[in-house]
Write an enzyme that holds these catalytic residues in place. Structure first.
Site, PDB file in Angstrom:
ATOM      1  CB  SER A   1      -1.100   0.131   1.361  1.00 33.71           C
ATOM      2  OG  SER A   1      -2.191  -1.028   1.456  1.00 33.71           O
ATOM      3  CG  PHE A   2       4.363   3.380   1.849  1.00 35.93           C
ATOM      4  CD1 PHE A   2       3.963   4.663   3.428  1.00 35.93           C
ATOM      5  CD2 PHE A   2       5.669   3.673   1.542  1.00 35.93           C
ATOM      6  CE1 PHE A   2       4.563   5.442   3.127  1.00 35.93           C
ATOM      7  CE2 PHE A   2       6.623   4.908   2.193  1.00 35.93           C
ATOM      8  CZ  PHE A   2       5.983   5.732   2.753  1.00 35.93           C
ATOM      9  CD  GLU A   3       5.790  -0.114  -1.161  1.00 32.68           C
ATOM     10  OE1 GLU A   3       4.966  -0.704  -1.204  1.00 32.68           O
ATOM     11  OE2 GLU A   3       6.862   0.606  -0.864  1.00 32.68           O
TER      12      GLU A   3
ATOM     13  CG  ASP B   1       1.270  -9.331  16.620  1.00 34.60           C
ATOM     14  OD1 ASP B   1       0.145  -8.911  16.940  1.00 34.60           O
ATOM     15  OD2 ASP B   1       1.767 -10.033  16.060  1.00 34.60           O
TER      16      ASP B   1
ATOM     17  CG  HIS C   1       4.836  -1.935  10.106  1.00 37.34           C
ATOM     18  ND1 HIS C   1       6.280  -1.358   9.536  1.00 37.34           N
ATOM     19  CD2 HIS C   1       4.672  -2.329   8.879  1.00 37.34           C
ATOM     20  CE1 HIS C   1       7.122  -1.547   8.272  1.00 37.34           C
ATOM     21  NE2 HIS C   1       6.168  -1.135   7.839  1.00 37.34           N
TER      22      HIS C   1
ATOM     23  CE1 TYR D   1      -6.544   6.611   2.213  1.00 40.85           C
ATOM     24  CE2 TYR D   1      -9.171   5.833   2.695  1.00 40.85           C
ATOM     25  CZ  TYR D   1      -7.907   6.032   2.911  1.00 40.85           C
ATOM     26  OH  TYR D   1      -6.843   5.835   4.292  1.00 40.85           O
TER      27      TYR D   1
ATOM     28  NE  ARG E   1     -15.495  -1.815   6.821  1.00 48.26           N
ATOM     29  CZ  ARG E   1     -15.552  -3.330   7.878  1.00 48.26           C
ATOM     30  NH1 ARG E   1     -15.064  -4.106   7.763  1.00 48.26           N
ATOM     31  NH2 ARG E   1     -16.560  -2.560   9.066  1.00 48.26           N
TER      32      ARG E   1
HETATM   33  C1  DLZ Z   1       4.746  -4.288   5.529  1.00 50.53           C
HETATM   34  C2  DLZ Z   1       3.770  -4.358   5.182  1.00 50.53           C
HETATM   35  C3  DLZ Z   1       3.402  -4.755   6.119  1.00 50.53           C
HETATM   36  C4  DLZ Z   1       3.430  -5.256   7.626  1.00 50.53           C
HETATM   37  N1  DLZ Z   1       1.655  -4.787   6.491  1.00 50.53           N
HETATM   38  C5  DLZ Z   1       1.092  -4.206   5.104  1.00 50.53           C
HETATM   39  C6  DLZ Z   1       0.041  -4.741   4.711  1.00 50.53           C
HETATM   40  O1  DLZ Z   1      -0.779  -4.834   5.876  1.00 50.53           O
HETATM   41  N2  DLZ Z   1      -0.961  -4.312   3.664  1.00 50.53           N
HETATM   42  C7  DLZ Z   1      -0.304  -3.611   2.697  1.00 50.53           C
HETATM   43  O2  DLZ Z   1      -0.266  -3.340   1.913  1.00 50.53           O
HETATM   44  N3  DLZ Z   1       1.189  -3.700   3.110  1.00 50.53           N
HETATM   45  C8  DLZ Z   1       2.117  -4.367   3.901  1.00 50.53           C
HETATM   46  N4  DLZ Z   1       3.152  -3.618   4.493  1.00 50.53           N
HETATM   47  C9  DLZ Z   1       3.925  -3.175   2.937  1.00 50.53           C
HETATM   48  C10 DLZ Z   1       3.836  -1.680   2.968  1.00 50.53           C
HETATM   49  O3  DLZ Z   1       3.052  -1.358   2.344  1.00 50.53           O
HETATM   50  C11 DLZ Z   1       5.315  -1.246   1.682  1.00 50.53           C
HETATM   51  O4  DLZ Z   1       5.161  -2.185   0.996  1.00 50.53           O
HETATM   52  C12 DLZ Z   1       6.409  -1.873   2.554  1.00 50.53           C
HETATM   53  O5  DLZ Z   1       6.584  -1.419   3.728  1.00 50.53           O
HETATM   54  C13 DLZ Z   1       7.954  -2.037   1.730  1.00 50.53           C
HETATM   55  O6  DLZ Z   1       8.316   0.352   1.514  1.00 50.53           O
END
Ligand code: DLZ
Length: 162
Positions: free
Chosen positions: A65-67, A93, A96, A121, A135
């Site tokens: 998701s961060f990407e 847990d 993060h 979004y 969902r």
């Molecule tokens: C690392 C991580 C974790 C722990 N959980 C999720 C998640 O539940 N859903 C999701 O989309 N991505 C998760 N990520 C990965 C981060 O979004 C991201 O890809 C990494 O931190 C690398 O930048």
């Protein structure tokens, strides 16, 4: 706010402009792919149900998701009418979860406020897998459907003020 009072797949078809001729980008996260795949399926079907041609839907995947922020930002360079960002973050847990949710939300909000193209979004943030299933085509509908309707409405809004 609570989704439990609103089925995510419910919409008034009469309130949705035609998506004919619209080009929509969808960036999807691979994390929790069972969920994001179902969200993508819902979004894609609802776009097509409302007139968007399959060949006018551009789908790209990113690792997590961060990407989605970078993935959506790259798509803003293309001639698209709206961009949908789809992801699913499930609480673990550690803190993060909070960092990813906040970072992703802030990044997508920034894009939405600063780019010409609307960014929708489609991030599900839940405490557990069951809430995510509920969902993404389960008991509470599919957030992908909601995103598709929102994308068409925002693309139409953008056209209306040009
Ligand atoms: C690392 C991580 C974790 C722990 N959980 C999720 C998640 O539940 N859903 C999701 O989309 N991505 C998760 N990520 C990965 C981060 O979004 C991201 O890809 C990494 O931190 C690398 O930048």
């Amino acid at each position: 706010m609570a989704t439990k009072y609103h089925n995510l797949s419910d919409y008034d078809a009469n309130s949705v402009p035609s998506g004919e001729g619209m080009k929509i980008g969808i960036v999807v996260s691979e994390w929790n792919s069972e969920i994001t795949g179902a969200l993508l399926e819902g979004a894609s079907k609802t776009l097509q149900d409302n007139g968007v041609r399959k060949e006018d839907i551009l789908v790209k995947t990113v690792p997590g998701s961060f990407e989605l922020i970078y993935g959506a930002q790259q798509m803003t360079k293309l001639p698209l009418d709206a961009i949908i960002a789809i992801g699913c973050v499930i609480r673990g847990d550690t803190p993060h979860f909070d960092y990813i949710c906040q970072g992703t939300t802030a990044g997508l909000s920034h894009l939405n406020a600063t780019q010409d193209v609307p960014v929708i979004y489609g991030l599900i943030t839940t405490n557990n897998m069951q809430q995510a299933k509920d969902r993404s085509g389960g008991s509470l509908g599919n957030k992908g459907d909601e995103c598709a309707v929102t994308a068409i409405k925002m693309a139409d809004y953008r056209r209306s003020i040009k």
